[in-house]
Design an enzyme around this catalytic site. Structure first.
Site, PDB file in Angstrom:
ATOM      1  N   ASP B  92       0.824  -1.141  -0.119  1.00  0.00           N
ATOM      2  CA  ASP B  92      -0.010   0.061   0.041  1.00  0.00           C
ATOM      3  C   ASP B  92       0.802   1.284  -0.069  1.00  0.00           C
ATOM      4  O   ASP B  92       2.102   1.092   0.152  1.00  0.00           O
ATOM      5  CB  ASP B  92      -0.888  -0.143   1.314  1.00  0.00           C
ATOM      6  N   SER B  93       0.325   2.407  -0.268  1.00  0.00           N
ATOM      7  CA  SER B  93       1.116   3.684  -0.410  1.00  0.00           C
ATOM      8  C   SER B  93       1.587   4.309   0.798  1.00  0.00           C
ATOM      9  O   SER B  93       2.050   5.330   0.897  1.00  0.00           O
ATOM     10  CB  SER B  93       0.441   4.503  -1.165  1.00  0.00           C
ATOM     11  N   ASP B 146      -2.980   7.914  -1.738  1.00  0.00           N
ATOM     12  CA  ASP B 146      -4.136   8.451  -1.722  1.00  0.00           C
ATOM     13  C   ASP B 146      -4.696   9.435  -0.654  1.00  0.00           C
ATOM     14  O   ASP B 146      -3.898   9.319   0.582  1.00  0.00           O
ATOM     15  CB  ASP B 146      -5.237   7.597  -1.787  1.00  0.00           C
ATOM     16  N   GLN B 188     -11.609   7.016  -5.234  1.00  0.00           N
ATOM     17  CA  GLN B 188     -12.137   7.329  -3.946  1.00  0.00           C
ATOM     18  C   GLN B 188     -13.376   8.281  -4.437  1.00  0.00           C
ATOM     19  O   GLN B 188     -13.994   7.744  -5.331  1.00  0.00           O
ATOM     20  CB  GLN B 188     -11.131   8.469  -3.307  1.00  0.00           C
ATOM     21  N   ASP B 265      -7.130  -7.824   0.251  1.00  0.00           N
ATOM     22  CA  ASP B 265      -6.246  -7.912   1.449  1.00  0.00           C
ATOM     23  C   ASP B 265      -7.090  -7.617   2.388  1.00  0.00           C
ATOM     24  O   ASP B 265      -8.087  -6.806   2.465  1.00  0.00           O
ATOM     25  CB  ASP B 265      -5.144  -7.005   1.210  1.00  0.00           C
ATOM     26  N   CYS B 303     -11.517 -29.233   7.777  1.00  0.00           N
ATOM     27  CA  CYS B 303     -10.343 -28.494   7.266  1.00  0.00           C
ATOM     28  C   CYS B 303      -9.034 -29.233   7.232  1.00  0.00           C
ATOM     29  O   CYS B 303      -8.917 -30.051   8.166  1.00  0.00           O
ATOM     30  CB  CYS B 303     -10.180 -27.332   8.321  1.00  0.00           C
ATOM     31  N   CYS B 305      -6.039 -28.499   7.545  1.00  0.00           N
ATOM     32  CA  CYS B 305      -4.688 -27.753   8.252  1.00  0.00           C
ATOM     33  C   CYS B 305      -4.159 -28.879   9.403  1.00  0.00           C
ATOM     34  O   CYS B 305      -5.078 -29.536   9.981  1.00  0.00           O
ATOM     35  CB  CYS B 305      -5.159 -26.699   8.686  1.00  0.00           C
ATOM     36  N   CYS B 308      -6.468 -28.977  12.683  1.00  0.00           N
ATOM     37  CA  CYS B 308      -7.646 -29.645  12.632  1.00  0.00           C
ATOM     38  C   CYS B 308      -7.474 -31.217  12.544  1.00  0.00           C
ATOM     39  O   CYS B 308      -8.373 -31.994  12.699  1.00  0.00           O
ATOM     40  CB  CYS B 308      -8.348 -29.254  11.241  1.00  0.00           C
ATOM     41  N   HIS B 334      -4.419 -22.185  10.647  1.00  0.00           N
ATOM     42  CA  HIS B 334      -5.838 -22.249  10.126  1.00  0.00           C
ATOM     43  C   HIS B 334      -6.519 -21.469   9.379  1.00  0.00           C
ATOM     44  O   HIS B 334      -7.112 -21.779   8.348  1.00  0.00           O
ATOM     45  CB  HIS B 334      -6.704 -22.780  11.420  1.00  0.00           C
TER      46      HIS B 334
END
Lengths: 373, 373
Positions: B92-93, B146, B188, B265, B303, B305, B308, B334
């Protein structure tokens, strides 16, 4: 029998290469046990411990008995299943932790009364209860409850604690119920050769499955430790596993393996990892130091761990300063393989008769740093 | 070109399956980017991120610029090498983090002045400096700086910030030097359709390599977010990657993929893991709750993982209560695969035209919990 110990070879110094078979698998000895106080080696799920080379763990009766409680762990199928570790687990008896509570405990022949540091409740730890907790946890090796005294206690107090430790070991043996539990006794007696001798003789007469040397790392001089730990090893039965508790530095592990010890545990590799103190082939590196801020070299170019193959000292320094838990993970994933890789080298050296050469190499990297300890 | 984006297939709703080729490898889209603020996803060395299914990471210009500094990271070979992550990285900026400083910043046409939260130093972040930092880091995708305003700011302030954001994007474009850096602009305009429309049109005319929708998750109602985020997606060029910043919940990811966004994200899977809030196929589980103390079932039986498959809710509860970093590691191992597995299901559903069915399934597990958000 819960435990089968076989000596595969021995070198002239007294060091031996062994195989310890437990209900949860085999361990080649000499072996170092990572410390998983609360049924967890901090930041290391068991699949990472396995990758780091761990084959047996140590956990703590005292901590698990308080929280989450050994009854709960028993109900959930035992500590192996609880934490997802399939290999052997040894627990200390809780004696050392209670000893550390200082003003909060009272010891008499029956056992140790103390206040829970979790909720302040009055708790009584007897030899019988210590074994019961360890059997509820379902560990492979339980330690008999011992009484510790400060390193500078008078000889009479040392002798009394040693004698009580033997009586407590007998009570632990009588209390043990599961055939899967191996019980180890703990030799005490401070830095007095005659007390250590009597302790070892009395405990040996109980024919326990293994024997530990306790009461070290309590402030004694390094030379005293070396002399007494080597002396104590020679008092213990040849055919049974010998465990040197709470030891030690890389150099200690080489030395003590040569004296004939088979098992070790110590918080050094894991606690130091969290403090940014890292073990390398050239000695200890404090990764928080400013000298590493821009250092693009790996922590240890000879180390095969992920971090040493992929990232720099500068990145580890950054993670330490940012208090980022990735640092804890990477540091532990370095220090533990260092310790466990050293144990593999020790085993090879015992097999090859080259322990003195390995000792010389480790002394070059570590003796100066340990000189004052 | 630094970036190549190819749409492999699109469904009737507007969702599309894409392939984003970067200097550090390809990413199938829609894709979620785990947040590695300080060049580290907390507790997750890159080899674990890879195992969790991550193919692209987000890091933060603001944090890395302050500590350890982008010049240092440049000197050490860039952020990929610094952190040992070989895949693509987007930063990100810094605009959003500076916006969060509130009283400590002053914004004018030239840029943003603020006091460093690390050492109190006065720092000036201009569009040019933001791009310079990101190019020093050597990222694959840089975001144009921004200007953000609070979600409840008056329309005139929204319009002014939107217009400034476009002017800053032009300055960022002019400042960019490395051909390997792809620059994305940020639309924006608050919750005003005409402002969003103008922002998108002006930025599109700059012919940047990708476009993001910013200014969400600032306190707007869920329905307003849905309407405006979908509206904004439709304003962006079809043939370029679209990134919905800071979003979101599992249901948001399904919805926004259907609106035609390609990248996401959010701190939710990683931050929630550290707080003991875990995503499952049946909704969120707060592992710290007393109901899990004795719960021997796995967190999510569906799951794959490690946790789990090997340990219980009771163990995760124990680790949380003991504040043991193994809990953070297991929880993140997880939550991240849950998010990244969901993205794989979204991509499959776009290919199959079954996104509505996946939406229904996720709504069953998550809509109630999100109702008030």
């Amino acid at each position: 029998m819960s435990l089968n110990f076989e000596i595969l070879s021995a070198d002239t110094s007294g060091g031996r290469l062994g195989r310890l078979a437990t209900p949860h698998g085999e361990v080649l000895t000499p072996m170092f046990m990572p410390v998983g106080t609360r049924a967890s080696v901090k930041g290391m799920p068991p699949f990472l411990l396995k990758e780091a080379g761990a084959t047996i763990l140590l956990s703590n009766t005292f901590h698990l008995g308080l929280r989450p409680g050994s009854g709960l762990i028993r109900d959930l199928g035992g500590v192996h299943r609880f934490m997802g570790w399939e290999g052997p687990i040894l627990t200390d008896s809780g004696g050392f932790q209670v000893f550390s509570l200082k003003g909060l405990r009272r010891v008499n022949e029956e056992g140790i009364a103390f206040r829970s540091p979790v909720d302040g409740a009055e708790i009584f730890l007897s030899p019988e209860r210590s074994v019961e907790i360890q059997e509820e946890l379902g560990v492979d090796v339980a330690m008999a409850l011992d009484e510790l005294v400060p390193g500078d206690a008078p000889r009479a107090a040392m002798a009394a604690a040693m004698e009580r430790t033997t009586r407590w070991a007998r009570r632990c043996q009588a209390a043990k119920q599961r055939k899967e539990t191996a019980l180890f006794g703990i030799v005490q007696g401070g830095m007095e050769e005659d007390l250590r001798t009597r302790s070892a003789a009395d405990l040996t007469s109980l024919d326990l499955q293994g024997y530990a040397a306790g009461g070290f790392s309590v402030g004694e001089k390094k030379e005293t430790f070396r002399r007494m730990a080597a002396f104590t090893a020679a008092l213990l039965p040849q055919e049974k596993p010998r465990y040197l508790m709470g030891v030690g530095t890389p150099l200690d592990l080489v030395d003590a393996s040569g004296w004939g010890y088979d098992l070790f545990d110590c918080v050094l590799p894991t606690r130091n990892a969290r403090n940014g103190s890292l073990f390398t082939s050239r000695g200890t590196v404090s990764i928080k130091n400013a000298e590493h801020v821009r250092d693009e070299t790996p922590l240890d170019a000879t180390c095969p761990c992920w971090g040493c193959r992929h990232i720099s000292r500068a990145y580890l320094n950054h993670l330490y300063r940012a208090d980022d838990p990735t640092g804890l993970v990477l540091n532990t994933l370095h220090n533990l393989p260092f310790y466990l890789g050293l144990m593999a080298r020790i085993r090879n050296a015992i097999g090859d008769g080259t322990l003195p050469e390995l000792r010389e190499e480790m002394a070059g990297a570590y003796e100066k740093a340990e000189g004052g300890a």
